[in-house]
Write a protein that holds these residues in place. Sequence first.
Motif, PDB file in Angstrom:
ATOM      1  N   PRO A  81       0.826  -1.216   0.000  1.00  0.00           N
ATOM      2  CA  PRO A  81       0.000   0.000   0.000  1.00  0.00           C
ATOM      3  C   PRO A  81       0.856   1.261   0.000  1.00  0.00           C
ATOM      4  N   ARG A  82       0.345   2.285  -0.625  1.00  0.00           N
ATOM      5  CA  ARG A  82       1.024   3.579  -0.660  1.00  0.00           C
ATOM      6  C   ARG A  82      -0.032   4.669  -0.861  1.00  0.00           C
ATOM      7  N   PRO A  83       0.296   5.933  -0.687  1.00  0.00           N
ATOM      8  CA  PRO A  83      -0.699   7.002  -0.860  1.00  0.00           C
ATOM      9  C   PRO A  83      -1.298   6.993  -2.263  1.00  0.00           C
ATOM     10  N   GLN A  84      -2.551   7.407  -2.346  1.00  0.00           N
ATOM     11  CA  GLN A  84      -3.245   7.450  -3.628  1.00  0.00           C
ATOM     12  C   GLN A  84      -3.055   8.821  -4.285  1.00  0.00           C
ATOM     13  N   TYR A  85      -2.724   8.785  -5.564  1.00  0.00           N
ATOM     14  CA  TYR A  85      -2.650  10.012  -6.348  1.00  0.00           C
ATOM     15  C   TYR A  85      -4.066  10.322  -6.831  1.00  0.00           C
ATOM     16  N   PRO A  86      -4.648  11.468  -6.471  1.00  0.00           N
ATOM     17  CA  PRO A  86      -6.072  11.704  -6.737  1.00  0.00           C
ATOM     18  C   PRO A  86      -6.420  12.035  -8.180  1.00  0.00           C
ATOM     19  N   PHE A  87      -5.399  12.206  -9.036  1.00  0.00           N
ATOM     20  CA  PHE A  87      -5.673  12.613 -10.412  1.00  0.00           C
ATOM     21  C   PHE A  87      -5.301  11.539 -11.427  1.00  0.00           C
ATOM     22  N   LYS A  88      -5.296  10.278 -11.001  1.00  0.00           N
ATOM     23  CA  LYS A  88      -4.922   9.205 -11.943  1.00  0.00           C
ATOM     24  C   LYS A  88      -5.874   9.140 -13.124  1.00  0.00           C
ATOM     25  N   HIS A  89      -7.115   9.564 -12.936  1.00  0.00           N
ATOM     26  CA  HIS A  89      -8.093   9.511 -14.031  1.00  0.00           C
ATOM     27  C   HIS A  89      -7.723  10.464 -15.167  1.00  0.00           C
ATOM     28  N   GLN A  90      -6.809  11.401 -14.902  1.00  0.00           N
ATOM     29  CA  GLN A  90      -6.379  12.334 -15.947  1.00  0.00           C
ATOM     30  C   GLN A  90      -5.157  11.827 -16.715  1.00  0.00           C
ATOM     31  N   ASP A  91      -4.603  10.705 -16.288  1.00  0.00           N
ATOM     32  CA  ASP A  91      -3.415  10.143 -16.936  1.00  0.00           C
ATOM     33  C   ASP A  91      -3.804   9.165 -18.043  1.00  0.00           C
ATOM     34  N   TYR A  92      -2.940   9.045 -19.037  1.00  0.00           N
ATOM     35  CA  TYR A  92      -3.081   8.059 -20.115  1.00  0.00           C
ATOM     36  C   TYR A  92      -4.458   8.143 -20.788  1.00  0.00           C
ATOM     37  N   ARG A  93      -4.929   9.345 -20.998  1.00  0.00           N
ATOM     38  CA  ARG A  93      -6.204   9.499 -21.696  1.00  0.00           C
ATOM     39  C   ARG A  93      -6.031   9.378 -23.207  1.00  0.00           C
ATOM     40  N   THR A  94      -4.799   9.616 -23.690  1.00  0.00           N
ATOM     41  CA  THR A  94      -4.504   9.503 -25.115  1.00  0.00           C
ATOM     42  C   THR A  94      -3.618   8.306 -25.387  1.00  0.00           C
ATOM     43  N   GLU A  95      -2.545   8.182 -24.624  1.00  0.00           N
ATOM     44  CA  GLU A  95      -1.609   7.082 -24.791  1.00  0.00           C
ATOM     45  C   GLU A  95      -2.116   5.822 -24.083  1.00  0.00           C
ATOM     46  N   LYS A  96      -1.635   4.679 -24.548  1.00  0.00           N
ATOM     47  CA  LYS A  96      -2.045   3.403 -23.972  1.00  0.00           C
ATOM     48  C   LYS A  96      -1.455   3.235 -22.573  1.00  0.00           C
ATOM     49  N   LEU A  97      -2.252   2.710 -21.658  1.00  0.00           N
ATOM     50  CA  LEU A  97      -1.796   2.462 -20.302  1.00  0.00           C
ATOM     51  C   LEU A  97      -0.701   1.402 -20.314  1.00  0.00           C
ATOM     52  N   PRO A  98       0.498   1.706 -19.785  1.00  0.00           N
ATOM     53  CA  PRO A  98       1.581   0.714 -19.773  1.00  0.00           C
ATOM     54  C   PRO A  98       1.174  -0.522 -18.952  1.00  0.00           C
ATOM     55  N   PRO A  99       1.617  -1.705 -19.355  1.00  0.00           N
ATOM     56  CA  PRO A  99       1.178  -2.933 -18.678  1.00  0.00           C
ATOM     57  C   PRO A  99       1.666  -3.058 -17.239  1.00  0.00           C
ATOM     58  N   ASP A 100       2.719  -2.298 -16.881  1.00  0.00           N
ATOM     59  CA  ASP A 100       3.246  -2.411 -15.515  1.00  0.00           C
ATOM     60  C   ASP A 100       2.668  -1.365 -14.567  1.00  0.00           C
TER      61      ASP A 100
END
Length: 308
Positions: free
Chosen positions: A283-302
């Motif tokens: 577990p680690r702190p949650q980044y609250p803006f993850k929904h704004q990431d990778y909206r154009t580029e493909k989400l990396p598998p890792d």
Amino acid sequence: MTHHMLVLISLLLVVTAACSPSPPPVAAPSPYKLSGPLVSSATNMVTAWYVPKNPLTDRSLDNSKLSQDIKWGFRLFTNKPHEAPQFAPSKMSCNNCHLNAGQRERSLPLVGVAGMFPEYNRRSARLYSLNDRIVDCFLRSENATGGVEDELPSTTSPEVLALSAYLTWLARGSEVGKNPPWRGQNVIEASNLIPVEKLDPRRGEALFMEHCTNCHGEDGQGVAIGDKKPGPLWGPDSWNDGAGAARIYTLAGIIRYAMPYLDPGRLTDEEAQQIAAFVNSKPRPQYPFKHQDYRTEKLPPDSVYYRK
């Protein structure tokens, strides 16, 4: 030629000499063998904390605002929780990933990198300035989003400008737009990457206990060695789940070539990936803006925390 003319010529020569720019001071030679401008990846106890270009001891820097910002940027880089606690609620500093103040080979060195900005950022799908990149590190690696919401860093924050001044100072003499050859070396070859679903955090834990606990402790929170202490690898004081190190292959590349701290490169590609899978199963702190990431580029598998 009259006496008055001789006096006038002599005065002109003195004034001209006084106003001519002095050559820049020559940096003292390093007492250790370097790899180009960097501390060698084959480090030892003597060079483990050596900083080739240290603005706090560089006599060419004066008391000007720029020089003071370069020096403060160095202090921020090496001890962010102390220098900017409002932006670093985690106990992480830039120096935890970019070793030797960003000046160690195969440890994400930043010498000469400032000249590569602006550059495209895949995660945000836009051009990033150097200051944009610094802000991103504050928000993710130092978990600034875990602090006071109305005190988030911006590209014009004094702390960001100071870090930018230090990194730009590290790039003096580098060719603008030309990637330094030491950049991008903390990457495991694609042919050696193990599919994320085939990695075993339990095996990674066993490897962690065998190779990492002397410095990081069994709880991953770091063991104090004199005035040095590694940053927490998981838990509330670590990087958040939107940070680059929260990606398994990214973290594995750091582990593979920069760890163990005093014997880097000892682990295999497979071992580094297993340890990274273990660390990023925690577990680690949650980044609250993850929904704004990778909206154009493909989400990396890792990017495992984006799939939870």
